[in-house]
Write a protein that holds these residues in place. Structure first.
Motif, PDB file in Angstrom:
ATOM      1  N   TYR A 102       9.895 -69.929 -16.979  1.00 16.81           N
ATOM      2  CA  TYR A 102       8.763 -69.090 -16.567  1.00 16.81           C
ATOM      3  C   TYR A 102       7.604 -69.222 -17.560  1.00 16.81           C
ATOM      4  O   TYR A 102       6.486 -69.587 -17.198  1.00 16.81           O
ATOM      5  CB  TYR A 102       9.242 -67.637 -16.445  1.00 16.81           C
ATOM      6  CG  TYR A 102       8.391 -66.700 -15.627  1.00 16.81           C
ATOM      7  CD1 TYR A 102       7.124 -67.053 -15.150  1.00 16.81           C
ATOM      8  CD2 TYR A 102       8.858 -65.415 -15.320  1.00 16.81           C
ATOM      9  CE1 TYR A 102       6.369 -66.172 -14.403  1.00 16.81           C
ATOM     10  CE2 TYR A 102       8.110 -64.533 -14.560  1.00 16.81           C
ATOM     11  CZ  TYR A 102       6.864 -64.913 -14.114  1.00 16.81           C
ATOM     12  OH  TYR A 102       6.125 -64.028 -13.374  1.00 16.81           O
ATOM     13  N   HIS A 103       7.864 -68.947 -18.874  1.00 17.58           N
ATOM     14  CA  HIS A 103       6.807 -69.048 -19.883  1.00 17.58           C
ATOM     15  C   HIS A 103       7.235 -69.879 -21.090  1.00 17.58           C
ATOM     16  O   HIS A 103       6.681 -69.750 -22.171  1.00 17.58           O
ATOM     17  CB  HIS A 103       6.381 -67.656 -20.348  1.00 17.58           C
ATOM     18  CG  HIS A 103       5.867 -66.782 -19.259  1.00 17.58           C
ATOM     19  ND1 HIS A 103       6.700 -65.961 -18.516  1.00 17.58           N
ATOM     20  CD2 HIS A 103       4.622 -66.612 -18.752  1.00 17.58           C
ATOM     21  CE1 HIS A 103       5.980 -65.309 -17.607  1.00 17.58           C
ATOM     22  NE2 HIS A 103       4.716 -65.691 -17.729  1.00 17.58           N
ATOM     23  N   ASN A 104       8.310 -70.693 -20.852  1.00 16.19           N
ATOM     24  CA  ASN A 104       8.719 -71.638 -21.891  1.00 16.19           C
ATOM     25  C   ASN A 104       9.188 -70.990 -23.196  1.00 16.19           C
ATOM     26  O   ASN A 104       8.930 -71.520 -24.274  1.00 16.19           O
ATOM     27  CB  ASN A 104       7.581 -72.628 -22.180  1.00 16.19           C
ATOM     28  CG  ASN A 104       8.116 -74.040 -22.333  1.00 16.19           C
ATOM     29  OD1 ASN A 104       8.993 -74.446 -21.562  1.00 16.19           O
ATOM     30  ND2 ASN A 104       7.637 -74.768 -23.315  1.00 16.19           N
ATOM     31  N   TRP A 105       9.836 -69.865 -23.133  1.00 13.69           N
ATOM     32  CA  TRP A 105      10.499 -69.326 -24.313  1.00 13.69           C
ATOM     33  C   TRP A 105      11.811 -70.101 -24.467  1.00 13.69           C
ATOM     34  O   TRP A 105      12.500 -70.339 -23.474  1.00 13.69           O
ATOM     35  CB  TRP A 105      10.792 -67.828 -24.153  1.00 13.69           C
ATOM     36  CG  TRP A 105       9.567 -66.946 -24.244  1.00 13.69           C
ATOM     37  CD1 TRP A 105       8.297 -67.267 -23.872  1.00 13.69           C
ATOM     38  CD2 TRP A 105       9.528 -65.612 -24.734  1.00 13.69           C
ATOM     39  NE1 TRP A 105       7.447 -66.213 -24.084  1.00 13.69           N
ATOM     40  CE2 TRP A 105       8.182 -65.172 -24.621  1.00 13.69           C
ATOM     41  CE3 TRP A 105      10.472 -64.733 -25.254  1.00 13.69           C
ATOM     42  CZ2 TRP A 105       7.777 -63.892 -25.013  1.00 13.69           C
ATOM     43  CZ3 TRP A 105      10.069 -63.452 -25.643  1.00 13.69           C
ATOM     44  CH2 TRP A 105       8.732 -63.042 -25.530  1.00 13.69           C
ATOM     45  N   THR A 106      12.136 -70.468 -25.679  1.00  9.99           N
ATOM     46  CA  THR A 106      13.371 -71.242 -25.864  1.00  9.99           C
ATOM     47  C   THR A 106      14.333 -70.521 -26.807  1.00  9.99           C
ATOM     48  O   THR A 106      13.913 -69.807 -27.729  1.00  9.99           O
ATOM     49  CB  THR A 106      13.114 -72.657 -26.418  1.00  9.99           C
ATOM     50  OG1 THR A 106      12.678 -72.544 -27.775  1.00  9.99           O
ATOM     51  CG2 THR A 106      12.076 -73.405 -25.601  1.00  9.99           C
ATOM     52  N   TYR A 107      15.608 -70.755 -26.578  1.00 11.57           N
ATOM     53  CA  TYR A 107      16.681 -70.113 -27.351  1.00 11.57           C
ATOM     54  C   TYR A 107      17.598 -71.194 -27.879  1.00 11.57           C
ATOM     55  O   TYR A 107      17.850 -72.203 -27.212  1.00 11.57           O
ATOM     56  CB  TYR A 107      17.470 -69.149 -26.452  1.00 11.57           C
ATOM     57  CG  TYR A 107      16.610 -68.057 -25.860  1.00 11.57           C
ATOM     58  CD1 TYR A 107      16.451 -66.841 -26.513  1.00 11.57           C
ATOM     59  CD2 TYR A 107      15.929 -68.263 -24.655  1.00 11.57           C
ATOM     60  CE1 TYR A 107      15.639 -65.839 -25.976  1.00 11.57           C
ATOM     61  CE2 TYR A 107      15.123 -67.273 -24.124  1.00 11.57           C
ATOM     62  CZ  TYR A 107      14.975 -66.061 -24.782  1.00 11.57           C
ATOM     63  OH  TYR A 107      14.175 -65.085 -24.262  1.00 11.57           O
ATOM     64  N   ASP A 108      18.133 -70.972 -29.072  1.00 11.18           N
ATOM     65  CA  ASP A 108      19.120 -71.933 -29.579  1.00 11.18           C
ATOM     66  C   ASP A 108      20.478 -71.652 -28.938  1.00 11.18           C
ATOM     67  O   ASP A 108      20.608 -70.742 -28.112  1.00 11.18           O
ATOM     68  CB  ASP A 108      19.164 -71.940 -31.116  1.00 11.18           C
ATOM     69  CG  ASP A 108      19.744 -70.659 -31.708  1.00 11.18           C
ATOM     70  OD1 ASP A 108      20.429 -69.905 -30.976  1.00 11.18           O
ATOM     71  OD2 ASP A 108      19.516 -70.414 -32.910  1.00 11.18           O
ATOM     72  N   LEU A 109      21.491 -72.439 -29.296  1.00 10.83           N
ATOM     73  CA  LEU A 109      22.779 -72.360 -28.604  1.00 10.83           C
ATOM     74  C   LEU A 109      23.589 -71.124 -29.005  1.00 10.83           C
ATOM     75  O   LEU A 109      24.704 -70.931 -28.539  1.00 10.83           O
ATOM     76  CB  LEU A 109      23.584 -73.646 -28.848  1.00 10.83           C
ATOM     77  CG  LEU A 109      22.877 -74.942 -28.387  1.00 10.83           C
ATOM     78  CD1 LEU A 109      23.747 -76.156 -28.654  1.00 10.83           C
ATOM     79  CD2 LEU A 109      22.491 -74.878 -26.904  1.00 10.83           C
ATOM     80  N   ARG A 110      22.993 -70.301 -29.887  1.00 11.81           N
ATOM     81  CA  ARG A 110      23.613 -69.018 -30.222  1.00 11.81           C
ATOM     82  C   ARG A 110      22.832 -67.856 -29.629  1.00 11.81           C
ATOM     83  O   ARG A 110      23.159 -66.691 -29.857  1.00 11.81           O
ATOM     84  CB  ARG A 110      23.709 -68.860 -31.747  1.00 11.81           C
ATOM     85  CG  ARG A 110      24.764 -69.776 -32.371  1.00 11.81           C
ATOM     86  CD  ARG A 110      24.585 -69.935 -33.868  1.00 11.81           C
ATOM     87  NE  ARG A 110      25.373 -71.056 -34.347  1.00 11.81           N
ATOM     88  CZ  ARG A 110      24.977 -72.333 -34.244  1.00 11.81           C
ATOM     89  NH1 ARG A 110      23.807 -72.627 -33.702  1.00 11.81           N
ATOM     90  NH2 ARG A 110      25.753 -73.302 -34.679  1.00 11.81           N
TER      91      ARG A 110
END
Lengths: 411, 158
Positions: A102-110
């Motif tokens: 949606y707005h390109n927020w990214t999360y790591d694998l944790r």
């Protein structure tokens, strides 16, 4: 009086309203599924490599299980911290980071919030508020533990460790059935036209097995006269029922003409469907195990399955079947497993009726919200174990566990 | 070319007769559309794309199909219902070998005791077809359902 004030006495009468009431259902989602229970999320072999993820559901909450760079499995709510969009849309995949489209927020694998598009704005204008703290906006994490290749998660900080939650009796059966490297031979979904508890009761109901499913006793796969029994974990939450073939003794009841399940002269044209090999030293030919609230491990001859039941509102549920084989299977053993798989699943010779009966009970109890079912086979109340499967003990055990959780004010 | 019916038309006729036999409740005729050692399997797109070997139904040979029919007649318990097959004209994908490879899309409506036809399943047949007994028979029929979910139960073959 509210249904939530139910006084169960000995768990031998269950109000029909429990299968349709919205208030009960909403409380179940909070207290049972998001409470002190461990919920099955995935098989470890579904996410073998770093970055592999698979979506799952706890109650109705979307979740994603992910294997991180260190090899650990994490699980997070699959909902972007920004506007609530699903982060993982594909059912499964592999990614270095989880990105909300949606707005390109990214999360790591944790599940940590790693980056925000235009966090500093463009040419000094716009951007996130000064006081926004990325470290506080990760994806909410579940506690995750695995046992014998099964990945479980819980939202509760107070749930006991998974191993204790399962208990020694339940662990022993999982060790026996899944204690080797397993792989998936197929995965199917079964849509059920009724409340989730109707199916869970059915899984735990040893009384119906040879009556509703005539295929079972006709071919000697399971008769209540075989040696077997029922075991419980502490408090009745989980159950195991098993039988050992070749211990059958002639019993006049099964010759009675009025038992629909027995059909004289009925024979298979292709008996190889039921060809088996003695896979387990203990001789167990049937083992059905339920892990509270909605997971089951099942062994029917050489067919090994795990099942997860997802509630979909008070009146609907979906059952997911994973059909498993051992990696070490010989080609002959694998072929037998696949033929015997005709016994289970939505089209299974002995499983199809369970899907149908859920809908029939739902239709049967319409308008009977003030009335109750009777669970008095094998007495009343919940003893610790039984060597008879002519019994509704394990269904009463389910309601005991359910009731304790539903009234737990700490949940 | 008079007197010679084109292959796609012959397969189309086979498919339509197959669908009608099931829809008319003539289940005993269903195995007759197959060669003696034929494979019949119902699976889903998810499983098919991943080459998963297990099926929702798996019949290795006509005898196992006959067992499915006798079980639905005498052993299994279910609410009476029937199907309506709508089957696309087939696409022949390979006719160079001894068996013909063909595929056809389908939709199956199911009418339960509610009396209302509802879409039960859409998907495709992936077939190997052989000449046998003076006609075409399925040497292999893989039923690939589009959806992963079977509603309530499946007892009648697709």
């Amino acid at each position: 009086m509210s249904l939530l004030d139910w006084n169960p006495e000995d768990f031998s009468e269950i109000p029909y309203a429990f299968y349709s009431d919205d208030e009960i259902y909403r409380r179940e989602l909070k207290r049972v599924f998001l409470g002190k229970t461990w919920n099955f999320l995935a098989l470890e072999c579904e996410i073998p490599n770093a970055g592999d993820y698979k979506t799952a559901t706890v109650g109705e909450v979307p979740v994603v299980a992910v294997r991180d760079e260190a090899g650990a499995v994490n699980a997070m709510v699959n909902r972007c911290a920004h506007r609530g969009n699903l982060v993982c849309i594909d059912e499964a995949g592999n990614a270095e980071r989880l990105t909300c489209v949606y707005h390109n927020w990214t999360y790591d694998l944790r599940g940590n919030l790693a980056s925000i598009a235009f966090e500093k704005g463009i040419r000094g204008k716009g951007g996130m508020a000064e006081d926004f703290d990325r470290s506080r906006r990760g994806l909410p994490r579940l506690r995750v533990e695995t046992y014998r290749g099964l990945v479980f998660g819980t939202f509760s900080a107070d749930a006991p460790p998974l191993s204790d939650y399962l208990g020694p009796e339940m662990r022993a059966n999982i060790d026996r059935v899944l204690g080797r490297e397993m792989e998936i031979l197929g995965k199917f979904q079964h849509g059920l036209d009724g409340n989730w508890k109707l199916y869970i009761e059915n899984v735990r109901d040893t009384y119906h097995a040879t009556l509703l499913h005539s295929f079972f006793p006709t071919f000697g796969l399971n008769r209540l006269s075989m040696k077997g029994g029922i075991e419980f974990s502490d408090g009745g939450l989980h159950h195991l029922t098993y039988s050992i073939g070749a211990t059958d003794r002639p019993e006049s009841q099964y010759n009675a003409r009025d038992l629909r399940a027995v059909k004289d002269g009925y024979a298979l044209n292709a008996p190889e469907l039921l060809e088996t090999w003695p896979e387990y030293a203990c001789g167990t030919t049937l083992a059905i195990q339920s892990i509270f609230p909605n997971f089951s491990v099942q062994q029917v001859s050489n067919v090994v399955t795990v099942r997860l039941l997802l509630p979909k509102g008070p009146d609907k549920s979906v059952l997911i079947w994973w059909i498993l084989g051992a990696v070490e299977d010989t080609p002959e053993q694998r072929a037998m497993r696949l033929r015997q798989a005709n016994l289970i699943g939505p089209g299974g010779y002995i499983a199809m009726e369970d899907g149908a009966v859920v809908g029939w009970v739902r239709r049967g109890v319409a308008g009977a919200e003030e009335e109750s079912s009777v669970l008095a086979m094998g007495g009343r109340g919940v003893e610790r174990e039984s060597d008879s499967r002519c019994n509704e003990l394990s269904v009463r055990g389910f309601w005991q566990g359910w009731h304790a959780m539903m009234r737990d004010p700490a949940a | 070319m008079s007197g010679v019916t084109a292959l796609p038309a012959r397969i189309d006729a086979l498919n339509r007769l197959y669908g009608h036999a099931i829809d008319d409740g003539d289940y005993e005729r269903w195995p007759e559309f197959f060669a003696e050692d034929a494979l019949y399997k119902i699976t889903t797109r998810w499983n098919y794309d991943r080459a998963m070997p297990a099926g929702l139904m798996l019949c290795q040979g006509r005898a196992m199909m006959e067992d499915r029919v006798s079980a639905l007649r005498t052993a299994n318990v279910y609410e009476p219902h029937h199907y309506r097959h709508l089957i696309d004209p087939p696409v022949v994908t390979d006719e160079s070998g001894s068996a013909i490879s063909a595929t056809a899309g389908f939709a199956v409506y199911r009418t339960m005791q509610s009396g209302v036809p509802e879409i039960f399943c859409t998907g495709k047949y992936v077939d190997r077809i052989v000449e046998a007994d003076g006609g075409l028979k399925f040497g292999e029929r893989i039923v690939v359902c589009d959806g992963e979910r079977i509603d309530t139960m499946i007892v009648i073959p697709l």
